[in-house]
Design a protein around this motif. Structure first.
Motif, PDB file in Angstrom:
ATOM      1  N   UNK A  88       0.725  -1.265   0.012  1.00 10.92           N
ATOM      2  CA  UNK A  88       0.124  -0.022   0.012  1.00 10.92           C
ATOM      3  C   UNK A  88       0.665   1.270   0.019  1.00 10.92           C
ATOM      4  N   UNK A  89       2.071   1.139   0.722  1.00 12.34           N
ATOM      5  CA  UNK A  89       2.725   2.469   0.840  1.00 12.34           C
ATOM      6  C   UNK A  89       3.595   2.761  -0.750  1.00 12.34           C
ATOM      7  N   UNK A 116       4.272  12.765 -18.010  1.00 14.03           N
ATOM      8  CA  UNK A 116       2.899  13.468 -17.243  1.00 14.03           C
ATOM      9  C   UNK A 116       2.538  12.674 -15.810  1.00 14.03           C
ATOM     10  N   UNK A 117       3.015  11.459 -15.779  1.00 16.76           N
ATOM     11  CA  UNK A 117       2.713  10.636 -14.705  1.00 16.76           C
ATOM     12  C   UNK A 117       1.550   9.504 -14.969  1.00 16.76           C
ATOM     13  N   UNK A 118       1.698   8.570 -14.198  1.00 11.77           N
ATOM     14  CA  UNK A 118       0.723   7.380 -14.185  1.00 11.77           C
ATOM     15  C   UNK A 118       0.396   7.065 -12.537  1.00 11.77           C
ATOM     16  N   UNK A 119      -0.854   6.614 -12.376  1.00 10.05           N
ATOM     17  CA  UNK A 119      -1.292   6.686 -10.981  1.00 10.05           C
ATOM     18  C   UNK A 119      -1.024   5.021 -10.789  1.00 10.05           C
ATOM     19  N   UNK A 120      -0.543   4.908  -9.700  1.00 12.60           N
ATOM     20  CA  UNK A 120      -0.492   3.263  -9.289  1.00 12.60           C
ATOM     21  C   UNK A 120      -1.078   3.299  -7.843  1.00 12.60           C
ATOM     22  N   UNK A 121      -2.232   2.534  -7.640  1.00  9.12           N
ATOM     23  CA  UNK A 121      -2.917   2.385  -6.204  1.00  9.12           C
ATOM     24  C   UNK A 121      -2.805   0.860  -5.825  1.00  9.12           C
ATOM     25  N   UNK A 122      -2.264   0.678  -4.720  1.00  6.89           N
ATOM     26  CA  UNK A 122      -2.087  -0.527  -4.024  1.00  6.89           C
ATOM     27  C   UNK A 122      -2.903  -0.671  -2.612  1.00  6.89           C
ATOM     28  N   UNK A 123      -3.907  -1.539  -3.040  1.00  5.32           N
ATOM     29  CA  UNK A 123      -4.982  -1.674  -1.868  1.00  5.32           C
ATOM     30  C   UNK A 123      -4.525  -2.911  -0.814  1.00  5.32           C
ATOM     31  N   UNK A 124      -4.818  -2.762   0.524  1.00 10.59           N
ATOM     32  CA  UNK A 124      -4.475  -3.911   1.437  1.00 10.59           C
ATOM     33  C   UNK A 124      -5.584  -4.839   1.536  1.00 10.59           C
TER      34      UNK A 124
END
Length: 124
Positions: A88-89, A116-124
């Motif tokens: 998650x971090x 421009x960036x790309x989003x990474x989201x890690x859920x627990x």
């Protein structure tokens, strides 16, 4: 004009994997380093991994060593970041960048071309 375009971000569960790609165009001379950086809300941008362009020498932040792998395909002008065992971090916007400067491969202030960036989201 130099352009860097990231792709490959997304949402995964903890322990999962993602591969980011960064296509570079418009560079008259090869950059000295190319790198991946990330920035989470309320935090400073931090260097994640970088590669000495054309030579393959790699550098990693301690927080990602053993989990992330940076690589490049010179023929495709593409740089990759393979991310495994995501936590998650690791959630942040990830940017690729390039620099002609020859020192501090993980210092964001040394880099003058950014995607421009790309989003990474890690859920627990």
């Amino acid at each position: 004009q130099v352009h860097l375009v990231e792709s490959g971000g997304g949402s995964v569960q903890a322990g999962g994997s993602l591969r980011l790609s960064c296509v570079v165009s418009g560079y008259t001379y090869n950059p000295y380093y190319m790198g991946w950086f990330r920035q989470a809300p309320g935090k400073e941008r931090e260097g994640v991994a970088s590669v000495r362009f054309g030579y393959g020498f790699t550098y990693y932040a301690d927080s990602v060593k053993g989990r992330f792998t940076i690589s490049q395909d010179n023929a495709k002008n593409t740089m990759y970041l393979q991310m495994t065992s995501l936590k998650p971090e690791d959630t942040a916007t990830y940017y690729c960048a390039a620099t002609p400067y020859t020192s501090s491969p993980l210092a964001s202030y040394k880099y003058n071309f950014w995607g421009q960036g790309t989003q990474v989201t890690v859920s627990s």
